[in-house]
Design a protein around this motif. Structure first.
Motif, PDB file in Angstrom:
ATOM      1  N   ARG A 299      36.012  41.074  38.257  1.00 63.57           N
ATOM      2  CA  ARG A 299      35.880  40.071  39.315  1.00 63.57           C
ATOM      3  C   ARG A 299      35.022  40.591  40.465  1.00 63.57           C
ATOM      4  NH1 ARG A 299      42.133  37.922  39.999  1.00 63.57           N
ATOM      5  NH2 ARG A 299      42.307  36.858  37.969  1.00 63.57           N
ATOM      6  N   THR A 300      35.198  41.859  40.809  1.00 61.63           N
ATOM      7  CA  THR A 300      34.412  42.434  41.902  1.00 61.63           C
ATOM      8  C   THR A 300      32.935  42.451  41.545  1.00 61.63           C
ATOM      9  OG1 THR A 300      36.302  43.827  42.521  1.00 61.63           O
ATOM     10  CG2 THR A 300      34.152  44.439  43.399  1.00 61.63           C
TER      11      THR A 300
ATOM     12  N   TRP B 154      29.310  46.374  45.417  1.00 63.35           N
ATOM     13  CA  TRP B 154      30.343  45.763  44.575  1.00 63.35           C
ATOM     14  C   TRP B 154      30.003  45.931  43.092  1.00 63.35           C
ATOM     15  CZ3 TRP B 154      33.289  40.797  46.193  1.00 63.35           C
ATOM     16  CH2 TRP B 154      33.685  40.883  47.527  1.00 63.35           C
TER      17      TRP B 154
ATOM     18  N   ARG C 274      37.915  45.134  38.481  1.00 65.07           N
ATOM     19  CA  ARG C 274      36.507  45.540  38.418  1.00 65.07           C
ATOM     20  C   ARG C 274      35.594  44.396  37.998  1.00 65.07           C
ATOM     21  NH1 ARG C 274      38.189  51.141  35.287  1.00 65.07           N
ATOM     22  NH2 ARG C 274      39.099  52.166  37.129  1.00 65.07           N
TER      23      ARG C 274
ATOM     24  N   SER D 289      34.214  49.606  48.241  1.00 66.66           N
ATOM     25  CA  SER D 289      34.050  48.755  47.060  1.00 66.66           C
ATOM     26  C   SER D 289      34.932  49.219  45.907  1.00 66.66           C
ATOM     27  CB  SER D 289      32.583  48.735  46.620  1.00 66.66           C
ATOM     28  OG  SER D 289      31.787  48.090  47.582  1.00 66.66           O
TER      29      SER D 289
ATOM     30  N   ASN E 165      31.427  49.821  40.575  1.00 67.99           N
ATOM     31  CA  ASN E 165      32.483  49.536  39.603  1.00 67.99           C
ATOM     32  C   ASN E 165      32.014  49.442  38.165  1.00 67.99           C
ATOM     33  OD1 ASN E 165      34.896  49.122  41.432  1.00 67.99           O
ATOM     34  ND2 ASN E 165      33.452  47.692  42.350  1.00 67.99           N
TER      35      ASN E 165
ATOM     36  N   LEU F  63      41.048  43.412  43.388  1.00 72.03           N
ATOM     37  CA  LEU F  63      40.519  42.219  42.726  1.00 72.03           C
ATOM     38  C   LEU F  63      40.307  42.435  41.239  1.00 72.03           C
ATOM     39  CD1 LEU F  63      37.779  41.084  45.288  1.00 72.03           C
ATOM     40  CD2 LEU F  63      40.117  40.223  45.061  1.00 72.03           C
TER      41      LEU F  63
ATOM     42  N   LEU G  95      38.355  48.059  46.783  1.00 70.82           N
ATOM     43  CA  LEU G  95      38.444  46.611  46.640  1.00 70.82           C
ATOM     44  C   LEU G  95      38.770  46.224  45.205  1.00 70.82           C
ATOM     45  CD1 LEU G  95      37.932  43.760  47.937  1.00 70.82           C
ATOM     46  CD2 LEU G  95      35.575  43.996  47.124  1.00 70.82           C
ATOM     47  N   ALA G  96      38.164  46.927  44.240  1.00 70.20           N
ATOM     48  CA  ALA G  96      38.383  46.606  42.830  1.00 70.20           C
ATOM     49  C   ALA G  96      39.716  47.129  42.316  1.00 70.20           C
ATOM     50  CB  ALA G  96      37.242  47.169  41.988  1.00 70.20           C
TER      51      ALA G  96
END
Length: 413
Positions: free
Chosen positions: A292-293, A330, A290, A264, A334, A288, A267-268
């Protein structure tokens, strides 16, 4: 710019220590108190001591750690002093259970005080030693360590408890002493951590992004912690399920969170893979972001709660609990890096304290609020209320304008 994996995992041991103690405390202290106290209401109030301390002492210690100056740094001295004290009082808890309520209560209160005195400094150490663009990744690692501690505490603690009820507390105390020794031997705070701290003037009130971020944190913790508190009762009294069947479903969300904690963060904030021989990047993902994640995670939480609310039996809903844990990773991984990104020079400890202040307020306010709704309107509003708070959190996040990772210096204009 690369993540220092060794230092990050060692800092994660601090999270491991915190994650080890509280599941044991929450699982077995009510049983210990029941030997001397019949009233479950009184026991319930005693079990909120840690949250009340988190409202006061945790932010204060975070603020003080910004201004601490020692040869060991400004964060680590709190662990070196208060983690061993936490271990001592943990070992005294079984002695109190065997002998006297006052010793049991005294050891419990002192253990809570000691734990609250090193939690925010050790969490603030992560952004001290981690560049801003890498903090979501680092936070994923240390939360992975916390999740691993939860599994060790629940399964290992149960084995030790069957041997002797006091052994889980003694075992966790010994591990805390080992963690303290590891920090003393291998972690050195960076030189810049001794820079002069700016005066902290409750800056989050002046900073709209920080204020909305803290309100979002409050809202999603109200929903999530109330789910953990009430879902077993909901399943038993509203759906007619056995409480063990419902409680076991929470293991799916815990496992999903543990598996996706580290991904996660990537991902951010993104990642890149390089060939170690040529130095060329052969795979790169910008992330993506932070915000948006987190919003994506909140939307998935709302979907999961909606689908859970439609079910008349949760036995086969394990996949929805997996979705809850996945989405929660997620959100939770973050959020803290966003708060530290908003802090000014010398304010990370203070902002860490505010993070725990608002999450602790949610821990105190959420379960009683949900209980009041159940008493007056019934369990049918359980997931409706959870969805409402997750939606409020998403609305607050939409108003946040700061907290994303900054590019490394070489990439800045």
């Amino acid at each position: 710019m690369r993540l220092n994996w060794k230092n990050t995992f060692i800092i994660g041991l601090g999270f491991f220590g915190v994650g080890l103690v509280w599941p044991l405390y929450n699982s077995y202290m009510p049983i210990f108190y029941s030997k001397f106290i019949e009233s479950k209401t009184i026991i319930g109030y005693l079990m909120t001591i840690d949250n009340w301390l988190a409202l006061t002492l945790t932010p204060l210690i975070g603020f003080l750690s910004d201004r601490t100056r020692t040869r060991f740094g400004r964060r680590i001295p709190y662990l070196l002093v208060f983690a061993p004290l936490s271990a001592l009082f943990l070992m005294l808890i079984p002695v109190g259970w065997e002998t006297s309520l006052w010793l049991l209560l005294g050891a419990s209160v002192l253990m809570n005080l000691a734990m609250a005195s090193w939690r925010s400094p050790i969490v603030a150490l992560m952004p001290d030693v981690t560049p801003p663009p890498l903090r979501s990744k680092a936070n994923g690692i240390i939360n992975f360590m916390g999740g691993l501690a939860y599994i060790v505490a629940t399964f290992g603690g149960a084995i030790l408890y069957r041997m002797y009820p006091g052994l889980p507390f003694v075992g966790s105390a010994l591990l805390l002493l080992l963690i303290t020794a590891i920090f003393y031997l291998w972690i050195r705070e960076p030189e810049q951590s001794t820079e002069k701290a700016e005066r902290f003037q409750i800056g989050f009130i002046k900073d709209a992004s920080a204020l909305f971020m803290l309100l979002a944190i409050f809202c999603w913790f109200v929903a999530y912690n109330s789910l953990e508190t009430w879902v077993t009762t909901y399943g038993k009294e509203y759906l007619g399920m056995h409480e063990a069947d419902v409680a076991g479903l929470l293991a799916f969300s815990g496992a999903a969170f543990l598996i996706f904690a580290i991904p996660s963060g990537f991902l951010a904030d993104g990642f890149s893979l390089r060939n170690g021989w040529t130095g060329r990047t052969f795979l790169s993902f910008g992330g993506l972001g932070r915000k948006r994640t987190i919003i994506g995670g909140l939307i998935m939480m709302i979907l999961a709660f909606f689908l859970l609310g439609l079910r008349s039996d949760l036995k086969s809903a394990w996949y929805l609990f997996l979705l809850v844990g996945f989405a929660w990773s997620w959100v939770n991984i973050n959020s803290y890096p966003m708060i530290t990104q908003m802090a000014g020079p010398g304010q990370i400890g203070a902002y860490t304290g505010m993070y725990y202040l608002f999450s602790s307020l949610a821990n105190i306010a959420g379960p009683p609020l949900f209980g009041w709704v159940f008493d007056h309107y019934g369990y049918g509003y359980f997931f409706v209320l959870a969805i409402l708070f997750m939606a409020l959190a998403a609305l607050c996040m939409m108003a946040v304008r700061r907290g994303e990772k900054e590019p490394p210096p070489a990439e800045q204009a």
